[in-house]
Scaffold this motif. Sequence first.
Motif, PDB file in Angstrom:
ATOM      1  N   PRO A  80       0.812  -1.231   0.000  1.00 34.82           N
ATOM      2  CA  PRO A  80       0.000   0.000   0.000  1.00 34.82           C
ATOM      3  C   PRO A  80       0.837   1.268   0.000  1.00 34.82           C
ATOM      4  O   PRO A  80       0.417   2.288  -0.550  1.00 34.82           O
ATOM      5  N   VAL A  81       2.012   1.225   0.609  1.00 33.44           N
ATOM      6  CA  VAL A  81       2.886   2.401   0.603  1.00 33.44           C
ATOM      7  C   VAL A  81       3.311   2.725  -0.828  1.00 33.44           C
ATOM      8  O   VAL A  81       3.327   3.896  -1.246  1.00 33.44           O
ATOM      9  N   LEU A  82       3.640   1.695  -1.597  1.00 41.48           N
ATOM     10  CA  LEU A  82       4.011   1.902  -3.001  1.00 41.48           C
ATOM     11  C   LEU A  82       2.848   2.480  -3.799  1.00 41.48           C
ATOM     12  O   LEU A  82       3.039   3.377  -4.632  1.00 41.48           O
ATOM     13  N   LEU A  83       1.641   1.989  -3.545  1.00 37.74           N
ATOM     14  CA  LEU A  83       0.471   2.488  -4.271  1.00 37.74           C
ATOM     15  C   LEU A  83       0.202   3.954  -3.936  1.00 37.74           C
ATOM     16  O   LEU A  83      -0.075   4.769  -4.832  1.00 37.74           O
ATOM     17  N   VAL A  84       0.286   4.295  -2.667  1.00 42.94           N
ATOM     18  CA  VAL A  84       0.023   5.672  -2.258  1.00 42.94           C
ATOM     19  C   VAL A  84       1.073   6.609  -2.839  1.00 42.94           C
ATOM     20  O   VAL A  84       0.752   7.689  -3.376  1.00 42.94           O
ATOM     21  N   LEU A  85       2.337   6.226  -2.766  1.00 38.78           N
ATOM     22  CA  LEU A  85       3.402   7.087  -3.260  1.00 38.78           C
ATOM     23  C   LEU A  85       3.336   7.245  -4.778  1.00 38.78           C
ATOM     24  O   LEU A  85       3.622   8.324  -5.312  1.00 38.78           O
ATOM     25  N   SER A  86       2.939   6.186  -5.490  1.00 40.31           N
ATOM     26  CA  SER A  86       2.785   6.297  -6.940  1.00 40.31           C
ATOM     27  C   SER A  86       1.708   7.318  -7.283  1.00 40.31           C
ATOM     28  O   SER A  86       1.879   8.147  -8.191  1.00 40.31           O
TER      29      SER A  86
END
Length: 403
Positions: free
Chosen positions: A316-322
Amino acid sequence: MPSATYLTLLRMPGAARFFLAAAVGRVGLAMTGLGIVWLVHARTGSYADAGLVTGCFALAEALGGPQLGRLADRFGQARVLPCAAAVHAGAIGLLFATGPGTVVGAALAGASLPQLGACSAARWAALLRGPDGADEAALPRAFTLEALANGLSFLAGPALVSAVGAAGHPRLGVLLAVGLVSGGSLALAVQRSTAPPVAGRAERRHAGRALFRPAFARLVALTLALGVFFGAMQVSVTAYAVGRGTPDLAPLLYGVSNCTNLVGGWLYGARRTAAPPTRQLTVAAACLALASLPLLVLDAPLPVAAALALTGLAVPVLLVLSSLLTEAAVPGAALTQAFTWLGSASAAGSAGAAALAGRAVDKAGPHAGFAIGAAAALGMTVLAASPQKPLWKKAQKTEMRVR
């Protein structure tokens, strides 16, 4: 308290209404593909036919999604969403036909599938965007809410459509899915006050150039790699459980990863990190790669579950940062289309990796499939860590303010 920050965000004028409308529709989106599998298999008795029809649906969605996003940027969500929902509902009707009509209906249903996630994310960006740029404290929480809604929909949707299909009502599962998609789309379309403003032709043309810049291309490549990770893990976890003679273990392993996914997203959005988003992206990708490596050698269920839980924390961190970096790199006039390109890249990577991992698992066992997922995570780390220069003043201003 984390709940206070999220509740404060949802108390903004109109925020809770459009977020809930999109969340309801997302459950239908998560049901549609699996619902088609149940429907076609119940009619033909062939998983090959079901896979062919579902593949046409997924491919059409990946190709058509960015075009719907472009139309939403050009004409506004209030005009595009009802039309897309109507075409999608009509295409679902063709799925009940026999012969070529089923394939045509699946392709048309995928191409017209309303892009509710991208529309909702664009509304958050418009709502939180001020004269000096977006609010760096609130925007990550908003995109975290989007990631949480997406994760919950893919927990509830497939479970619901599978329960209906297993009860002998595959048609009902598909009809329920299209009802949720259409209802969510119409409920979102009528909320004009929070919809992003429609820009002029010159502004759209200028904004569209950002989609061809290296900064955005890097984000698309990163989400493509993340899709490869998803597809490889889905096949590998199933193969691991079946290979041990315990197929019932697969949903438990998926559940562990999904639960930590939700927890990780919730905690990340609740706190504010001083590091620039690009640095956070590199750290999150590296953590995903490190958590994936033990899966190459682990064999006992408990250690495998622990490793999958750790990967779930990073996703989820990767999704939010993207999403956050996309909002910074692409002007608002083309933002909905940009978000749909990320979704299409992830879907394409997942579909391709599922086929590749399936062959690898057949030849060398589930650990070969896990190796593909780990390689994708390493690729994300390299992409995120490679030197880059913000090409838009908006992106540069965002990083300077966060620092």
